[in-house]
Design a protein around this motif. Structure first.
Motif, PDB file in Angstrom:
ATOM      1  N   THR A  34      64.246 -45.078 -44.966  1.00 28.34           N
ATOM      2  CA  THR A  34      63.258 -45.011 -46.041  1.00 28.34           C
ATOM      3  C   THR A  34      62.921 -46.402 -46.565  1.00 28.34           C
ATOM      4  O   THR A  34      61.754 -46.734 -46.811  1.00 28.34           O
ATOM      5  N   LEU A  35      63.950 -47.242 -46.711  1.00 29.52           N
ATOM      6  CA  LEU A  35      63.718 -48.610 -47.192  1.00 29.52           C
ATOM      7  C   LEU A  35      62.933 -49.430 -46.177  1.00 29.52           C
ATOM      8  O   LEU A  35      62.115 -50.267 -46.550  1.00 29.52           O
ATOM      9  N   GLN A  36      63.171 -49.189 -44.893  1.00 29.20           N
ATOM     10  CA  GLN A  36      62.391 -49.874 -43.866  1.00 29.20           C
ATOM     11  C   GLN A  36      60.914 -49.517 -43.951  1.00 29.20           C
ATOM     12  O   GLN A  36      60.042 -50.359 -43.772  1.00 29.20           O
ATOM     13  N   GLN A  37      60.643 -48.251 -44.276  1.00 32.24           N
ATOM     14  CA  GLN A  37      59.265 -47.752 -44.252  1.00 32.24           C
ATOM     15  C   GLN A  37      58.530 -48.017 -45.561  1.00 32.24           C
ATOM     16  O   GLN A  37      57.347 -48.334 -45.563  1.00 32.24           O
ATOM     17  N   GLN A  38      59.235 -47.881 -46.687  1.00 34.43           N
ATOM     18  CA  GLN A  38      58.563 -47.953 -47.986  1.00 34.43           C
ATOM     19  C   GLN A  38      58.877 -49.219 -48.761  1.00 34.43           C
ATOM     20  O   GLN A  38      58.379 -49.407 -49.867  1.00 34.43           O
ATOM     21  N   LYS A  39      59.735 -50.073 -48.222  1.00 34.38           N
ATOM     22  CA  LYS A  39      60.080 -51.372 -48.801  1.00 34.38           C
ATOM     23  C   LYS A  39      60.864 -51.261 -50.112  1.00 34.38           C
ATOM     24  O   LYS A  39      61.969 -51.772 -50.227  1.00 34.38           O
ATOM     25  N   THR A  40      60.294 -50.609 -51.138  1.00 33.12           N
ATOM     26  CA  THR A  40      60.972 -50.484 -52.424  1.00 33.12           C
ATOM     27  C   THR A  40      60.900 -49.041 -52.916  1.00 33.12           C
ATOM     28  O   THR A  40      59.820 -48.451 -52.922  1.00 33.12           O
ATOM     29  N   LEU A  60      66.177 -55.941 -39.949  1.00 31.30           N
ATOM     30  CA  LEU A  60      66.965 -54.791 -39.491  1.00 31.30           C
ATOM     31  C   LEU A  60      66.654 -54.413 -38.047  1.00 31.30           C
ATOM     32  O   LEU A  60      67.163 -53.423 -37.550  1.00 31.30           O
ATOM     33  N   ASP A  61      65.823 -55.202 -37.391  1.00 30.68           N
ATOM     34  CA  ASP A  61      65.373 -54.803 -36.054  1.00 30.68           C
ATOM     35  C   ASP A  61      66.528 -54.542 -35.100  1.00 30.68           C
ATOM     36  O   ASP A  61      66.496 -53.620 -34.305  1.00 30.68           O
ATOM     37  N   LYS A  91      64.412 -35.417 -43.709  1.00 24.84           N
ATOM     38  CA  LYS A  91      65.014 -36.327 -44.684  1.00 24.84           C
ATOM     39  C   LYS A  91      65.240 -37.725 -44.111  1.00 24.84           C
ATOM     40  O   LYS A  91      65.051 -38.729 -44.774  1.00 24.84           O
ATOM     41  N   ILE A  92      65.667 -37.775 -42.843  1.00 27.58           N
ATOM     42  CA  ILE A  92      65.927 -39.073 -42.232  1.00 27.58           C
ATOM     43  C   ILE A  92      64.631 -39.766 -41.859  1.00 27.58           C
ATOM     44  O   ILE A  92      64.480 -40.970 -41.984  1.00 27.58           O
ATOM     45  N   GLY A  93      63.659 -38.977 -41.412  1.00 26.46           N
ATOM     46  CA  GLY A  93      62.427 -39.549 -40.880  1.00 26.46           C
ATOM     47  C   GLY A  93      61.596 -40.284 -41.903  1.00 26.46           C
ATOM     48  O   GLY A  93      61.002 -41.311 -41.594  1.00 26.46           O
ATOM     49  N   GLY A  94      61.555 -39.810 -43.127  1.00 25.38           N
ATOM     50  CA  GLY A  94      60.820 -40.499 -44.173  1.00 25.38           C
ATOM     51  C   GLY A  94      59.327 -40.355 -44.068  1.00 25.38           C
ATOM     52  O   GLY A  94      58.764 -39.329 -44.411  1.00 25.38           O
TER      53      GLY A  94
END
Length: 329
Positions: free
Chosen positions: A41-47, A96-97, A131-134
């Motif tokens: 989620t943090l990777q996708q939405q940043k904050t 995080l790559d 939930k994991i996919g975001g």
């Protein structure tokens, strides 16, 4: 003002836990799924905010705070920013790559989770995937369906749930097992659920045989979880090779009608036979037992002829004679 989330020198839940802690492995696994979901989620939405994560993963805000600390202990620096527009984010400049998953790797995980619903009475895999996919940047392949069930899905799901429960609580299971030459009541200490050779099995320590055995779920009935508990055993490395007893060194040669070419290709590939001058297909390969070979050849009816070894030719003749006598000559 940004401040690093608290990180202490304690064992992270990303690290392997002692075996006795894994006896309650369901909660442990659910936490791992949640931690992966938070990172994704943090990777996708940043904050994002802690209340948002608590609602998304259906846990308390206090649990989310502990999760954030555990992620930080695992080496992924997270920061919290106070005020309007603030929240939790990955420290700027940290990549995080190579630490977590690429989009392709995460999509593969989500597809695998979704496939578990084909053998479950609930949509647990779909819920975990959601939930994991975001967000929309990682998609489960709609063009791919993995169905691990069979025509007896209801019975299979029930068996899997019972065995899973027995493994998590270290309780023996009892069942009636049907062998090729008879049947027997079994009591085993279940260790793993295995999907192999297109079928489901339970692997465990047989109390009667005093050894580890693999049991096919389709031959296993009247299953129940007993009150008898057991201490987890060390599994010898050679026992973990589930295919070691499934050797295919009984070689049989035969010629097939060209009309069954598709079945040979389906089972062994397009290079498994040699086409003869009369159009028939010559093939030679191994079987686990002579009986398995007989069952295979019978499936072709009059469209196959066994050539050698001589004892297999005789077995086929005896089997066909018995069938002819059954229906009358």
């Amino acid at each position: 003002m940004a401040e690093a989330s608290g990180c202490h020198n304690q064992r992270s839940e990303f690290e392997p836990a002692p075996y006795h802690e894994e006896r309650e492995s369901w909660h442990f696994c659910m936490k791992i799924y949640r931690l992966i979901g938070i990172i994704t989620t943090l990777q996708q939405q940043k904050t994002v905010t802690a209340p948002y994560l608590a609602e998304k993963f259906e846990v308390s805000r206090r649990t989310i705070n502990r999760d954030i600390e555990d992620i930080c202990r695992a080496g992924i620096p997270l920061v919290t920013t106070q005020g309007a527009g603030g929240g939790i984010s990955i420290m700027e400049g940290f990549s995080l790559d190579t630490t977590v998953f690429t989009k392709q790797e995460l999509a593969a995980i989500l597809t695998g989770l979704k496939s578990l619903d084909s053998i479950s009475r609930s949509a647990a895999g779909e819920n975990l995937a959601r939930k994991i996919g975001g967000g929309p940047s990682v998609r489960i392949a709609d063009h791919m369906t993995i169905d691990l069930a069979s025509h007896y899905k209801d019975d299979l799901a029930s068996k899997l749930e019972l065995i899973k429960s027995a493994i998590e609580t270290s309780r023996c299971i009892a069942f009636r097992y049907y062998y090729e030459k008879g049947e027997a009541d079994k009591l085993i200490e279940p260790c793993q659920i295995v999907f192999k050779w297109y079928d489901w099995y339970v692997f465990g320590f047989c109390r009667q045989r005093r050894d580890f055995r693999l049991y096919k779920l389709r031959r296993l009935w009247s299953l129940e979880v007993t009150r008898e508990t057991f201490a987890p055993r060390e599994i010898p490395e050679e026992k973990r090779n589930f295919g070691s007893h499934m050797t295919d060194d009984y070689m049989v040669a035969a010629v097939y009608d060209p009309g069954v070419r598709y079945r040979l290709v389906e089972e062994y590939g397009p290079d498994c036979y040699t086409e003869q001058e009369d159009g028939r297909l010559y093939a030679e390969w191994g079987f686990t037992t002579p009986q398995r070979a007989v069952e295979w050849f019978l499936g072709f009816g009059g469209r196959v002829k066994v050539l050698h070894p001589p004892e297999m030719v005789e077995r086929m003749r005896e089997t066909l004679d018995a069938a002819r006598n059954l229906y009358g000559t």
